[in-house]
Design a protein around this motif. Structure first.
Motif, PDB file in Angstrom:
ATOM      1  N   THR A  67      33.768  66.135  43.091  1.00 56.23           N
ATOM      2  CA  THR A  67      33.344  67.360  43.774  1.00 56.23           C
ATOM      3  C   THR A  67      32.316  68.111  42.936  1.00 56.23           C
ATOM      4  OG1 THR A  67      35.470  67.531  44.916  1.00 56.23           O
ATOM      5  CG2 THR A  67      34.157  69.544  44.760  1.00 56.23           C
ATOM      6  N   GLY A  68      32.557  68.196  41.635  1.00 51.36           N
ATOM      7  CA  GLY A  68      31.614  68.881  40.746  1.00 51.36           C
ATOM      8  C   GLY A  68      30.256  68.217  40.720  1.00 51.36           C
ATOM      9  N   PHE A  69      30.242  66.887  40.606  1.00 52.03           N
ATOM     10  CA  PHE A  69      28.964  66.180  40.615  1.00 52.03           C
ATOM     11  C   PHE A  69      28.268  66.319  41.966  1.00 52.03           C
ATOM     12  CE2 PHE A  69      30.256  63.787  36.728  1.00 52.03           C
ATOM     13  CZ  PHE A  69      29.134  64.074  35.976  1.00 52.03           C
ATOM     14  N   SER A  70      29.039  66.330  43.037  1.00 47.23           N
ATOM     15  CA  SER A  70      28.449  66.535  44.372  1.00 47.23           C
ATOM     16  C   SER A  70      27.745  67.883  44.435  1.00 47.23           C
ATOM     17  CB  SER A  70      29.521  66.458  45.461  1.00 47.23           C
ATOM     18  OG  SER A  70      30.071  65.168  45.511  1.00 47.23           O
ATOM     19  N   TYR A  71      28.367  68.893  43.844  1.00 41.76           N
ATOM     20  CA  TYR A  71      27.751  70.219  43.821  1.00 41.76           C
ATOM     21  C   TYR A  71      26.476  70.218  42.975  1.00 41.76           C
ATOM     22  CZ  TYR A  71      26.946  75.152  43.038  1.00 41.76           C
ATOM     23  OH  TYR A  71      26.350  76.386  42.962  1.00 41.76           O
ATOM     24  N   LEU A  72      26.584  69.680  41.768  1.00 41.67           N
ATOM     25  CA  LEU A  72      25.431  69.716  40.865  1.00 41.67           C
ATOM     26  C   LEU A  72      24.243  68.936  41.427  1.00 41.67           C
ATOM     27  CD1 LEU A  72      27.209  69.404  37.401  1.00 41.67           C
ATOM     28  CD2 LEU A  72      26.283  71.478  38.479  1.00 41.67           C
ATOM     29  N   VAL A  73      24.508  67.798  42.045  1.00 44.18           N
ATOM     30  CA  VAL A  73      23.422  66.980  42.595  1.00 44.18           C
ATOM     31  C   VAL A  73      23.005  67.484  43.979  1.00 44.18           C
ATOM     32  CG1 VAL A  73      22.799  64.662  43.398  1.00 44.18           C
ATOM     33  CG2 VAL A  73      24.060  64.944  41.255  1.00 44.18           C
ATOM     34  N   GLY A  74      23.993  67.700  44.854  1.00 39.68           N
ATOM     35  CA  GLY A  74      23.696  68.000  46.253  1.00 39.68           C
ATOM     36  C   GLY A  74      23.257  69.415  46.531  1.00 39.68           C
TER      37      GLY A  74
ATOM     38  N   ALA B  38      23.291  73.292  52.541  1.00 31.81           N
ATOM     39  CA  ALA B  38      24.380  74.121  53.072  1.00 31.81           C
ATOM     40  C   ALA B  38      25.576  73.272  53.468  1.00 31.81           C
ATOM     41  CB  ALA B  38      23.882  74.943  54.261  1.00 31.81           C
ATOM     42  N   LEU B  39      25.331  72.133  54.083  1.00 27.70           N
ATOM     43  CA  LEU B  39      26.421  71.220  54.467  1.00 27.70           C
ATOM     44  C   LEU B  39      27.165  70.726  53.227  1.00 27.70           C
ATOM     45  CD1 LEU B  39      27.942  69.519  56.589  1.00 27.70           C
ATOM     46  CD2 LEU B  39      26.159  67.778  56.279  1.00 27.70           C
ATOM     47  N   ILE B  40      26.434  70.286  52.229  1.00 24.12           N
ATOM     48  CA  ILE B  40      27.059  69.813  50.991  1.00 24.12           C
ATOM     49  C   ILE B  40      27.824  70.953  50.320  1.00 24.12           C
ATOM     50  CG2 ILE B  40      26.609  68.929  48.655  1.00 24.12           C
ATOM     51  CD1 ILE B  40      24.171  67.425  49.949  1.00 24.12           C
ATOM     52  N   ALA B  41      27.235  72.133  50.276  1.00 25.72           N
ATOM     53  CA  ALA B  41      27.894  73.280  49.649  1.00 25.72           C
ATOM     54  C   ALA B  41      29.199  73.623  50.370  1.00 25.72           C
ATOM     55  CB  ALA B  41      26.952  74.488  49.636  1.00 25.72           C
ATOM     56  N   CYS B  42      29.190  73.565  51.696  1.00 23.85           N
ATOM     57  CA  CYS B  42      30.418  73.829  52.467  1.00 23.85           C
ATOM     58  C   CYS B  42      31.491  72.786  52.147  1.00 23.85           C
ATOM     59  CB  CYS B  42      30.126  73.826  53.965  1.00 23.85           C
ATOM     60  SG  CYS B  42      29.245  75.283  54.551  1.00 23.85           S
ATOM     61  N   MET B  43      31.084  71.526  52.077  1.00 25.17           N
ATOM     62  CA  MET B  43      32.044  70.464  51.768  1.00 25.17           C
ATOM     63  C   MET B  43      32.587  70.609  50.351  1.00 25.17           C
ATOM     64  SD  MET B  43      30.471  67.169  53.890  1.00 25.17           S
ATOM     65  CE  MET B  43      29.587  66.614  52.497  1.00 25.17           C
ATOM     66  N   VAL B  44      31.743  70.974  49.412  1.00 25.24           N
ATOM     67  CA  VAL B  44      32.181  71.174  48.028  1.00 25.24           C
ATOM     68  C   VAL B  44      33.175  72.330  47.943  1.00 25.24           C
ATOM     69  CG1 VAL B  44      31.384  72.050  45.776  1.00 25.24           C
ATOM     70  CG2 VAL B  44      30.198  70.130  46.872  1.00 25.24           C
TER      71      VAL B  44
END
Length: 170
Positions: A93-100, A148-154
């Motif tokens: 989840t953290g890497f998804s946030y940092l990258v996405g 925004a989609l990635i941020a919501c999922m994170v």
């Protein structure tokens, strides 16, 4: 789950939720609203709102940079702390946030913002303004919707991780 790690996850969740709200608001309110403006008005309105951010507004910077620091810290701790739900959900989840979210911001939004900031709307004719808007708006909006989609999922993932970690850890 150790107390420091748990607090780090809470802080990461809170700050990511604030960033999510910001990019979500741009996706569903700000950009659709600006879309209704003429080319000159659109560019100028974006320049004015972006200038507040570019001038390092203290609360914005505290939240934005704080989210990067807290998520990075949570990832680092996840490599060393044992949790009831395992560490990989936090790391992923953290890497998804940092990258996405942050990666899209760094590699797409910031260069587009910098370019639109350099446009002098008072020295351009309507064709030049239209060209500037077309080259900016669609790309910025597309990547912001993805961000925004990635941020919501994170944010949802961090909330679930906190809930599961708390309920299992009891």
């Amino acid at each position: 789950m150790t107390t420091v790690f748990f607090v780090s996850l809470i802080l990461s969740t809170f700050l990511c939720a604030l960033v999510t709200g910001f990019v979500f608001t741009y996706a569903v309110v700000v950009m659709p609203g600006l879309k209704q403006l003429s080319d000159k008005e659109f560019i100028r309105a974006f320049q004015v709102t972006d200038a507040i951010i570019q001038n390092n507004h203290p609360f914005f910077m505290m939240v934005w940079l704080g989210s990067i620091i807290s998520v990075s810290g949570a990832i680092g701790m996840a490599f060393t702390v044992s949790t009831p739900i395992g560490n990989w959900p936090v790391i992923a989840t953290g890497f998804s946030y940092l990258v996405g979210v942050q990666g899209l911001t760094i590699f797409f939004h910031l260069p587009l913002n910098k370019r639109i900031q350099s446009v002098n709307v008072n020295e351009m004719n309507s064709k030049a303004l239209l060209d500037q808007r077309v080259s900016f708006e669609a790309r910025w909006t597309r990547f912001n919707k993805l961000r925004a989609l990635i941020a919501c999922m994170v944010t949802a993932s961090f909330i679930i991780i906190l809930g599961l970690g708390y309920s299992i850890g009891k």
